[in-house]
Design a protein around this motif. Sequence first.
Motif, PDB file in Angstrom:
ATOM      1  N   LYS A  19      55.919  35.270  36.553  1.00 50.74           N
ATOM      2  CA  LYS A  19      57.234  36.894  36.554  1.00 50.74           C
ATOM      3  C   LYS A  19      56.557  37.966  36.552  1.00 50.74           C
ATOM      4  CE  LYS A  19      58.607  33.611  32.674  1.00 50.74           C
ATOM      5  NZ  LYS A  19      59.214  33.476  31.018  1.00 50.74           N
ATOM      6  N   SER A  20      55.159  38.414  36.509  1.00 51.13           N
ATOM      7  CA  SER A  20      55.295  39.410  37.630  1.00 51.13           C
ATOM      8  C   SER A  20      53.650  39.365  37.911  1.00 51.13           C
ATOM      9  CB  SER A  20      54.552  40.194  35.906  1.00 51.13           C
ATOM     10  OG  SER A  20      53.209  40.096  35.621  1.00 51.13           O
ATOM     11  N   GLU A  21      52.847  40.579  38.667  1.00 45.95           N
ATOM     12  CA  GLU A  21      52.162  40.734  39.620  1.00 45.95           C
ATOM     13  C   GLU A  21      51.109  41.589  39.240  1.00 45.95           C
ATOM     14  OE1 GLU A  21      52.898  43.188  42.602  1.00 45.95           O
ATOM     15  OE2 GLU A  21      54.365  42.667  43.742  1.00 45.95           O
ATOM     16  N   ARG A  22      50.933  40.842  37.644  1.00 46.10           N
ATOM     17  CA  ARG A  22      49.798  41.153  36.875  1.00 46.10           C
ATOM     18  C   ARG A  22      48.824  40.449  36.658  1.00 46.10           C
ATOM     19  NH1 ARG A  22      50.491  44.874  31.653  1.00 46.10           N
ATOM     20  NH2 ARG A  22      48.393  44.751  31.843  1.00 46.10           N
ATOM     21  N   SER A  23      49.707  39.093  36.681  1.00 44.84           N
ATOM     22  CA  SER A  23      48.855  37.859  36.334  1.00 44.84           C
ATOM     23  C   SER A  23      49.370  36.277  37.293  1.00 44.84           C
ATOM     24  CB  SER A  23      48.219  37.076  35.037  1.00 44.84           C
ATOM     25  OG  SER A  23      50.564  36.881  34.338  1.00 44.84           O
ATOM     26  N   SER A  24      48.437  35.770  37.367  1.00 45.52           N
ATOM     27  CA  SER A  24      48.602  34.612  38.156  1.00 45.52           C
ATOM     28  C   SER A  24      48.336  33.212  37.741  1.00 45.52           C
ATOM     29  CB  SER A  24      48.469  34.371  39.431  1.00 45.52           C
ATOM     30  OG  SER A  24      48.671  33.662  40.277  1.00 45.52           O
ATOM     31  N   TYR A  46      35.123  36.507  37.080  1.00 44.75           N
ATOM     32  CA  TYR A  46      34.592  36.785  38.558  1.00 44.75           C
ATOM     33  C   TYR A  46      36.335  38.041  38.406  1.00 44.75           C
ATOM     34  CZ  TYR A  46      33.278  38.023  42.843  1.00 44.75           C
ATOM     35  OH  TYR A  46      33.482  38.355  44.245  1.00 44.75           O
ATOM     36  N   GLN A  47      35.614  39.353  39.206  1.00 44.13           N
ATOM     37  CA  GLN A  47      35.987  40.181  38.889  1.00 44.13           C
ATOM     38  C   GLN A  47      36.363  41.026  40.316  1.00 44.13           C
ATOM     39  OE1 GLN A  47      35.001  43.544  36.831  1.00 44.13           O
ATOM     40  NE2 GLN A  47      36.608  42.448  35.040  1.00 44.13           N
ATOM     41  N   MET A  48      38.288  40.683  40.873  1.00 42.61           N
ATOM     42  CA  MET A  48      38.457  41.371  42.074  1.00 42.61           C
ATOM     43  C   MET A  48      39.333  41.956  42.719  1.00 42.61           C
ATOM     44  SD  MET A  48      39.927  37.152  43.308  1.00 42.61           S
ATOM     45  CE  MET A  48      41.315  37.494  41.996  1.00 42.61           C
ATOM     46  N   ASN A  52      46.845  47.351  44.453  1.00 38.82           N
ATOM     47  CA  ASN A  52      47.889  48.229  43.846  1.00 38.82           C
ATOM     48  C   ASN A  52      47.769  48.776  42.446  1.00 38.82           C
ATOM     49  OD1 ASN A  52      49.483  46.838  45.790  1.00 38.82           O
ATOM     50  ND2 ASN A  52      49.633  44.861  44.365  1.00 38.82           N
ATOM     51  N   GLY A  53      45.922  48.983  42.390  1.00 39.70           N
ATOM     52  CA  GLY A  53      46.003  49.458  41.064  1.00 39.70           C
ATOM     53  C   GLY A  53      44.161  49.645  40.832  1.00 39.70           C
ATOM     54  N   PRO A  54      43.983  50.371  39.867  1.00 35.90           N
ATOM     55  CA  PRO A  54      42.707  50.314  39.406  1.00 35.90           C
ATOM     56  C   PRO A  54      41.958  49.567  38.319  1.00 35.90           C
ATOM     57  CG  PRO A  54      44.232  51.646  37.815  1.00 35.90           C
ATOM     58  CD  PRO A  54      44.825  51.149  37.729  1.00 35.90           C
ATOM     59  N   TYR A  55      42.814  48.670  38.231  1.00 39.44           N
ATOM     60  CA  TYR A  55      41.629  48.121  37.398  1.00 39.44           C
ATOM     61  C   TYR A  55      41.855  46.583  37.809  1.00 39.44           C
ATOM     62  CZ  TYR A  55      42.375  51.215  34.049  1.00 39.44           C
ATOM     63  OH  TYR A  55      42.838  52.779  32.830  1.00 39.44           O
TER      64      TYR A  55
END
Length: 70
Positions: A19-24, A46-48, A52-55
Amino acid sequence: ICDELGVKRPSSVKVFSGKSERSSSGLLEWESKSDALETLGFLNHYQMKNPNGPYPYTLKLCFSTAQHAS
């Protein structure tokens, strides 16, 4: 990511529409449980980079009761 960390790639991948680009979310399947366990140990949290953003995006993995990802 798997190549970068030297773990086996999943044999099957299914991505669910979100529903959003914040999670999948989705399902990943490996040839064996030991491959899945090894990969979970390396990739969980793991952080990728997030273009599209700072985080960063953080991978959060767990086991599923689903039989097959395909």
